[in-house]
Design a protein around this motif. Structure first.
Motif, short mmCIF file in Angstrom:
data_model
loop_
_atom_site.label_atom_id
_atom_site.label_comp_id
_atom_site.label_asym_id
_atom_site.label_seq_id
_atom_site.Cartn_x
_atom_site.Cartn_y
_atom_site.Cartn_z
N PRO B 27 4.68 -3.59 6.63
CA PRO B 27 3.41 -2.84 6.38
C PRO B 27 2.22 -3.49 7.06
CG PRO B 27 4.70 -2.99 4.38
CD PRO B 27 5.41 -3.83 5.40
N ARG B 28 1.46 -2.68 7.74
CA ARG B 28 0.24 -3.12 8.41
C ARG B 28 -0.85 -2.12 8.13
NH1 ARG B 28 2.43 -7.42 9.19
NH2 ARG B 28 2.90 -8.42 11.20
N THR B 29 -2.08 -2.61 8.07
CA THR B 29 -3.22 -1.71 7.90
C THR B 29 -4.06 -1.70 9.16
OG1 THR B 29 -4.67 -3.45 7.07
CG2 THR B 29 -3.32 -2.27 5.43
N ARG B 31 -6.96 -2.73 9.35
CA ARG B 31 -7.64 -4.02 9.39
C ARG B 31 -6.79 -5.06 10.13
NH1 ARG B 31 -11.15 -6.38 10.90
NH2 ARG B 31 -11.60 -8.52 10.21
N ASP B 32 -5.47 -5.00 9.90
CA ASP B 32 -4.57 -5.94 10.60
C ASP B 32 -4.67 -5.76 12.11
OD1 ASP B 32 -2.09 -5.42 8.03
OD2 ASP B 32 -3.50 -7.10 8.27
N ASP B 72 -12.46 2.52 5.68
CA ASP B 72 -11.16 3.08 6.04
C ASP B 72 -10.16 2.01 6.46
OD1 ASP B 72 -13.11 5.58 7.66
OD2 ASP B 72 -12.12 5.76 5.70
N GLU B 73 -10.56 0.76 6.49
CA GLU B 73 -9.73 -0.25 7.14
C GLU B 73 -8.47 -0.59 6.37
OE1 GLU B 73 -12.14 -3.57 8.24
OE2 GLU B 73 -13.12 -2.48 9.88
N ASN B 74 -8.35 -0.18 5.13
CA ASN B 74 -7.11 -0.45 4.39
C ASN B 74 -6.07 0.65 4.58
OD1 ASN B 74 -7.91 -2.92 3.27
ND2 ASN B 74 -9.07 -1.87 1.66
N VAL B 75 -6.38 1.60 5.46
CA VAL B 75 -5.42 2.68 5.75
C VAL B 75 -4.15 2.07 6.34
CG1 VAL B 75 -5.00 4.62 7.31
CG2 VAL B 75 -7.18 4.43 6.09
N PRO B 76 -2.97 2.41 5.80
CA PRO B 76 -1.73 1.88 6.38
C PRO B 76 -1.44 2.55 7.72
CG PRO B 76 -1.24 3.38 4.56
CD PRO B 76 -2.73 3.22 4.59
#
Lengths: 252, 92
Positions: B27-29, B31-32, B72-76
């Motif tokens: 899993p990546r968001t 933000r990653d 929105d940066e926590n969107v997967p």
């Protein structure tokens, strides 16, 4: 039939064949005034396209002296005018292209907040065509305060940028740019890309002035002329935007 | 699975690279992905594109044709998606 319309009927017959530009729309364009910051490589073709389309008045601010490096793109300038103020040269050229009664107010200084506020009371639309964010933000803010539309137009090398702002309704330039980006004064530039950018802005300006809503309000238009890729990105309004959060909506 | 990160021309010129890819097998968001870009900028020629350690606020982050804000940066992220980083330009 008004004198204005009779003149418009003859000269503008071909553009009135467009589905969004009828006689009433042409009259609206002929009565309209636009405020532009800078009429150089981008703003020059933009202003010229507005003039030949029959606009009533162009008001512009453009500081500086004409130099050799300007001649590859600043089509409103006079190649015989090297070393002289740019603004009067641009004004003279524009007057040749406008219809009878067309007015040009060209100022040889960088636009100030006071200039923008004063002229936005009279003008119907503002267009930022300057290579500085300072001037573009200033015009964005003044247009919003007056409840009038603003078009932001810029280029860099092969990239084209357009944002059409509907006051109180769409995102504005400060929603797109909450902080001023890194910027280089000696930007790479080709007259053809400048002119294309300026004419896109002119097209949207004419649509707004004609009374059609066929404008990409609040969308960041980015065209990469090298990759031939156009993207349209809706920009969300910032609820805390200092410029547009409380902007008056434009009159229909 | 990877997501593609693209930079528009002016941005790529400053950053020193035109794009990147991010493995999203785990899993990546969003933000990653942005952290990966920020790390490249710190190490390379694009440090002026950072403000307070993060991508400059003037850089438009677009995921699947939608502009994203910090909220929105926590969107997967899902494999095959494209993140475009766009720097509005100044010139004429």
């Amino acid at each position: 039939m008004s004198t204005l319309l009779m003149e418009a009927t003859d000269r503008y017959r071909r553009q009135k064949l467009l589905p969004w530009l009828d006689e009433e729309s042409q009259e609206r364009i002929c009565r309209s005034s636009v405020l532009i910051t800078r009429v150089g490589g981008l703003g020059g073709p933009l202003a010229q396209s507005l003039a030949v389309a029959g606009i009533g008045q162009v008001v512009f601010f453009h500081e500086g002296i004409l130099g050799e490096e300007d001649l590859h793109r600043m089509v409103l300038m006079d190649p015989q005018g090297l070393g002289e103020d740019r603004a009067p040269q641009a004004a003279d050229t524009l007057r040749k292209w406008g219809r009878p009664g067309f007015r040009v107010n060209g100022f040889a200084n960088r636009i100030t907040a006071q200039d923008a506020a004063r002229w936005m009371r009279e003008c119907d639309l503002a267009i930022g065509a300057a290579p500085t964010y300072e001037e573009r933000f200033l015009l964005n803010d003044a247009a919003l305060a007056a409840g009038k539309p603003y078009i932001d137009a810029a280029m860099y090398g092969g990239e084209v940028h357009i944002l059409c702002v509907d006051p109180g309704q769409s995102a504005c330039l400060r929603c797109l740019l909450p902080e001023e980006p890194p910027w280089r004064h000696d930007f790479p530039v080709l007259g053809a890309v400048c002119a294309m950018t300026g004419n896109w802005a002119a097209l949207f300006a004419l649509r707004i002035l004609a009374g059609t809503n066929q404008v990409p309000w609040g969308e960041y238009l980015h065209f990469d002329t090298d990759a031939l890729k156009l993207t349209r990105t809706p920009i969300p309004r910032r609820a805390d935007c200092a410029a547009c959060a409380n902007a008056r909506r434009r009159r229909p | 699975m990877t997501v593609r990160i693209e930079l528009t021309s002016r941005l790529a010129e400053i950053a020193g690279f035109a794009g990147d890819s991010l493995d999203v097998s785990s899993p990546r968001t969003l933000r990653d992905a942005l952290i990966a870009v920020e790390q490249r900028l710190v190490c390379g020629s694009g440090s002026e594109l950072l403000a307070r350690g993060r991508l400059h606020p003037s850089i438009l982050v677009v995921l699947n044709e939608c502009a994203c804000t910090r909220a929105d940066e926590n969107v997967p992220l899902r494999g095959g998606e494209t993140i475009r980083l766009m720097l509005p330009v100044a010139g004429g």
